[in-house]
Design an enzyme around this catalytic site. Structure first.
Site, PDB file in Angstrom:
ATOM      1  N   CYS A 101     -40.774 -61.825  -8.257  1.00  0.00           N
ATOM      2  CA  CYS A 101     -39.613 -62.521  -8.826  1.00  0.00           C
ATOM      3  C   CYS A 101     -40.006 -63.376 -10.022  1.00  0.00           C
ATOM      4  O   CYS A 101     -40.936 -64.174  -9.960  1.00  0.00           O
ATOM      5  CB  CYS A 101     -38.959 -63.387  -7.749  1.00  0.00           C
ATOM      6  SG  CYS A 101     -37.538 -64.303  -8.360  1.00  0.00           S
TER       7      CYS A 101
ATOM      8  N   CYS B  75     -38.397 -72.544  -8.840  1.00  0.00           N
ATOM      9  CA  CYS B  75     -38.279 -72.183  -7.421  1.00  0.00           C
ATOM     10  C   CYS B  75     -39.668 -72.233  -6.803  1.00  0.00           C
ATOM     11  O   CYS B  75     -40.634 -71.801  -7.415  1.00  0.00           O
ATOM     12  CB  CYS B  75     -37.704 -70.770  -7.287  1.00  0.00           C
ATOM     13  SG  CYS B  75     -37.502 -70.227  -5.574  1.00  0.00           S
TER      14      CYS B  75
ATOM     15  N   GLY C 235     -33.647 -70.125  -7.938  1.00  0.00           N
ATOM     16  CA  GLY C 235     -33.748 -71.132  -6.888  1.00  0.00           C
ATOM     17  C   GLY C 235     -33.516 -70.587  -5.496  1.00  0.00           C
ATOM     18  O   GLY C 235     -33.042 -69.465  -5.313  1.00  0.00           O
ATOM     19  N   GLU C 236     -33.890 -71.390  -4.521  1.00  0.00           N
ATOM     20  CA  GLU C 236     -33.655 -71.054  -3.117  1.00  0.00           C
ATOM     21  C   GLU C 236     -32.562 -71.998  -2.607  1.00  0.00           C
ATOM     22  O   GLU C 236     -32.807 -73.188  -2.413  1.00  0.00           O
ATOM     23  CB  GLU C 236     -34.962 -71.211  -2.323  1.00  0.00           C
ATOM     24  CG  GLU C 236     -34.813 -71.218  -0.814  1.00  0.00           C
ATOM     25  CD  GLU C 236     -33.993 -70.052  -0.250  1.00  0.00           C
ATOM     26  OE1 GLU C 236     -34.183 -68.900  -0.659  1.00  0.00           O
ATOM     27  OE2 GLU C 236     -33.129 -70.326   0.620  1.00  0.00           O
TER      28      GLU C 236
ATOM     29  N   CYS D 180     -42.068 -65.735  -4.452  1.00  0.00           N
ATOM     30  CA  CYS D 180     -42.038 -64.291  -4.181  1.00  0.00           C
ATOM     31  C   CYS D 180     -42.759 -63.586  -5.345  1.00  0.00           C
ATOM     32  O   CYS D 180     -42.500 -63.892  -6.512  1.00  0.00           O
ATOM     33  CB  CYS D 180     -40.603 -63.797  -4.063  1.00  0.00           C
ATOM     34  SG  CYS D 180     -39.709 -64.590  -2.715  1.00  0.00           S
TER      35      CYS D 180
ATOM     36  N   ASN E 193     -35.412 -54.693 -10.900  1.00  0.00           N
ATOM     37  CA  ASN E 193     -35.347 -54.901 -12.342  1.00  0.00           C
ATOM     38  C   ASN E 193     -36.745 -55.238 -12.825  1.00  0.00           C
ATOM     39  O   ASN E 193     -37.266 -56.306 -12.514  1.00  0.00           O
ATOM     40  CB  ASN E 193     -34.456 -56.122 -12.634  1.00  0.00           C
ATOM     41  CG  ASN E 193     -33.070 -55.708 -13.066  1.00  0.00           C
ATOM     42  OD1 ASN E 193     -32.901 -54.802 -13.875  1.00  0.00           O
ATOM     43  ND2 ASN E 193     -32.078 -56.385 -12.517  1.00  0.00           N
TER      44      ASN E 193
ATOM     45  N   CYS F 217     -32.961 -62.125 -11.975  1.00  0.00           N
ATOM     46  CA  CYS F 217     -33.169 -63.527 -11.685  1.00  0.00           C
ATOM     47  C   CYS F 217     -34.288 -64.171 -12.517  1.00  0.00           C
ATOM     48  O   CYS F 217     -35.445 -63.801 -12.414  1.00  0.00           O
ATOM     49  CB  CYS F 217     -33.546 -63.490 -10.206  1.00  0.00           C
ATOM     50  SG  CYS F 217     -33.573 -64.974  -9.386  1.00  0.00           S
TER      51      CYS F 217
ATOM     52  N   GLU G 158     -29.515 -70.321 -15.566  1.00  0.00           N
ATOM     53  CA  GLU G 158     -28.681 -69.214 -16.011  1.00  0.00           C
ATOM     54  C   GLU G 158     -27.701 -68.789 -14.929  1.00  0.00           C
ATOM     55  O   GLU G 158     -27.884 -69.056 -13.752  1.00  0.00           O
ATOM     56  CB  GLU G 158     -29.571 -68.045 -16.419  1.00  0.00           C
ATOM     57  CG  GLU G 158     -30.570 -67.691 -15.344  1.00  0.00           C
ATOM     58  CD  GLU G 158     -31.675 -66.779 -15.839  1.00  0.00           C
ATOM     59  OE1 GLU G 158     -32.223 -67.027 -16.932  1.00  0.00           O
ATOM     60  OE2 GLU G 158     -31.980 -65.816 -15.133  1.00  0.00           O
TER      61      GLU G 158
HETATM   62  N1  SAH Z   1     -33.937 -67.448  -3.227  1.00  0.00           N
HETATM   63  C1  SAH Z   1     -32.813 -66.697  -2.801  1.00  0.00           C
HETATM   64  C2  SAH Z   1     -31.791 -66.420  -3.875  1.00  0.00           C
HETATM   65  C3  SAH Z   1     -32.285 -66.088  -5.249  1.00  0.00           C
HETATM   66  S1  SAH Z   1     -33.006 -64.511  -5.482  1.00  0.00           S
HETATM   67  C4  SAH Z   1     -33.275 -65.409  -2.136  1.00  0.00           C
HETATM   68  O1  SAH Z   1     -34.476 -65.180  -2.086  1.00  0.00           O
HETATM   69  O2  SAH Z   1     -32.455 -64.670  -1.617  1.00  0.00           O
HETATM   70  C5  SAH Z   1     -31.666 -63.395  -5.329  1.00  0.00           C
HETATM   71  C6  SAH Z   1     -32.082 -61.974  -5.014  1.00  0.00           C
HETATM   72  O3  SAH Z   1     -32.629 -61.330  -6.181  1.00  0.00           O
HETATM   73  C7  SAH Z   1     -33.150 -61.908  -3.951  1.00  0.00           C
HETATM   74  O4  SAH Z   1     -32.883 -60.902  -3.014  1.00  0.00           O
HETATM   75  C8  SAH Z   1     -34.377 -61.592  -4.787  1.00  0.00           C
HETATM   76  O5  SAH Z   1     -35.365 -61.071  -3.990  1.00  0.00           O
HETATM   77  C9  SAH Z   1     -33.809 -60.665  -5.830  1.00  0.00           C
HETATM   78  N2  SAH Z   1     -34.654 -60.440  -7.013  1.00  0.00           N
HETATM   79  C10 SAH Z   1     -35.563 -61.255  -7.549  1.00  0.00           C
HETATM   80  N3  SAH Z   1     -36.161 -60.682  -8.618  1.00  0.00           N
HETATM   81  C11 SAH Z   1     -35.599 -59.460  -8.758  1.00  0.00           C
HETATM   82  C12 SAH Z   1     -35.781 -58.390  -9.671  1.00  0.00           C
HETATM   83  N4  SAH Z   1     -36.670 -58.464 -10.663  1.00  0.00           N
HETATM   84  N5  SAH Z   1     -35.036 -57.281  -9.505  1.00  0.00           N
HETATM   85  C13 SAH Z   1     -34.126 -57.199  -8.510  1.00  0.00           C
HETATM   86  N6  SAH Z   1     -33.892 -58.175  -7.625  1.00  0.00           N
HETATM   87  C14 SAH Z   1     -34.627 -59.296  -7.738  1.00  0.00           C
END
Ligand code: SAH
Length: 340
Positions: free
Chosen positions: A116, A109, A156-157, A113, A287, A330, A89
């Site tokens: 996430c 990914c 993804g990372e 985390c 979120n 995400c 997406e």
């Molecule tokens: N893997 C990379 C990029 C993808 S995540 C990273 O970790 O930075 C992009 C951002 O969205 C990250 O800061 C992540 O922690 C955040 N994120 C993930 N899930 C989320 C959610 N439910 N609400 C808000 N931010 C979120």
């Protein structure tokens, strides 16, 4: 067959020399693909028939399919189907400074985390360069709007797909490509330290964002398994070096999770960690997603956290919210589609 959308100008130049055509056509091809946005290479009227036929033989020109579009206020979310039927997406946001697109860099990914949605599905594979380029190109075509900013913050990372994201940046940044200014491109990482060192050498002025989410290792390890591999001390050292060598400011992302990392003591610890650094903190209201138990912090808690940082001389902003009404966190759209 390899996709034409995964090739840099340099790649095309090498290819053209190999097949005994003038290198100059590489930039022409870019102009047709990315500025004129032709859907068939036959439309590239100033390329010889012979060259067009050759290109069609050697490259695929097929496009990513947009399966679904969800629209909210100032935001649209796109679900793409890939060649192998996987889904990814991208989220398009309307800012006052332009259109910003958040793209995915992997299918699934592996970073895991705990808050996430994307990480609930293990990495299946890296996205190819063309699959990232086409997220931008196809959305520009669909909306007929120019995308001025790109953030690699979707599923993804990115630093786990390092080689491809650097080539992706090269292509979208090229003046004959999508011409997205390097300063308008941001890569977000959960903190893969060796890649942060590599990124110091990357010769484009792109922005680096680091997902921090906790001011100490104990808490960070609970939220982000990567902290077990690279403790904060190592992470911060690599970022210091990055700032020193590139002279660029780094963004720290910090999601505020109710009762987990949003207390006064966390804010003060964060101040200590970042004091004096050429950095700023982006506080992210979480979120909430149906599969995970975390809650977003209360508005008052967010405001207090912000104030503590501000008063202590840390540059800080609270991220403007876009995606709440359309599950734009995400990985959420993918997971609704696939129900896993
Ligand atoms: N893997 C990379 C990029 C993808 S995540 C990273 O970790 O930075 C992009 C951002 O969205 C990250 O800061 C992540 O922690 C955040 N994120 C993930 N899930 C989320 C959610 N439910 N609400 C808000 N931010 C979120």
């Amino acid at each position: 067959m390899e996709s034409i959308y995964g090739k840099t100008v340099q790649d095309l130049e090498a290819y053209l020399s190999n097949i005994h055509f003038r290198k100059f056509y590489a930039q022409e091809i870019f102009t047709w693909l990315y500025q004129k946005k032709i859907s068939s290479i036959d439309d590239a009227s100033n390329l010889s028939k012979e060259l067009r036929a050759r290109l069609k033989e050697d490259f695929s020109f097929s496009h990513l399919e947009i399966l679904e579009e969800q629209k909210g206020k100032d935001v649209s979310k796109y679900l793409f189907r890939l060649k192998d039927k996987e889904h990814i997406e991208a989220v398009l946001m309307q800012h006052d400074y332009g259109m910003s697109l958040c793209i995915s860099s992997q299918v699934g990914c592996n970073m895991g985390c705990t808050f996430c949605e994307s990480g609930r599905r293990k990495k299946v594979r890296n996205l190819d360069v063309d699959e990232m380029v086409e997220q931008v190109l196809e959305i520009e075509k669909r909306t007929k709007k120019r995308i001025s900013h790109v953030v690699i913050m979707g599923i993804g990372e990115p630093f786990d797909n390092y080689e491809n994201i650097t080539r992706f940046i090269e292509i979208i940044n090229h003046e004959k490509g999508l011409a997205i200014g390097a300063r308008h491109i941001t890569v977000s990482t959960c903190g893969l330290v060796p890649k942060i060192y590599d990124f110091i050498q990357f010769p484009y002025q792109v922005n680096l964002a680091v997902s921090l989410h906790a001011p100490n290792d104990t808490l960070r390890k609970q939220l982000m398994p990567i902290a077990q591999v690279y403790p904060l001390k190592e992470l911060m050292h690599s970022i210091q070096k990055y700032i020193e060598k590139t002279n660029r400011r780094v963004t720290f992302e910090y999601i505020l999770l109710n009762g987990v990392n949003d207390q006064e003591k966390h804010a003060l610890e964060l101040v200590n960690l970042l004091k004096g650094m050429n950095a700023y903190v982006n506080l992210i209201p979480y979120n909430e997603t149906t599969h995970l138990q975390y809650q977003r912090s209360k508005p008052l808690t967010i405001a207090k956290f912000y104030d503590i940082l501000k008063k202590n001389g840390i540059c800080v902003t609270i991220r403007r919210e876009f995606g709440k009404t359309i599950s734009a966190a995400c990985g959420q759209l993918r997971s609704e589609k696939e129900e896993i």
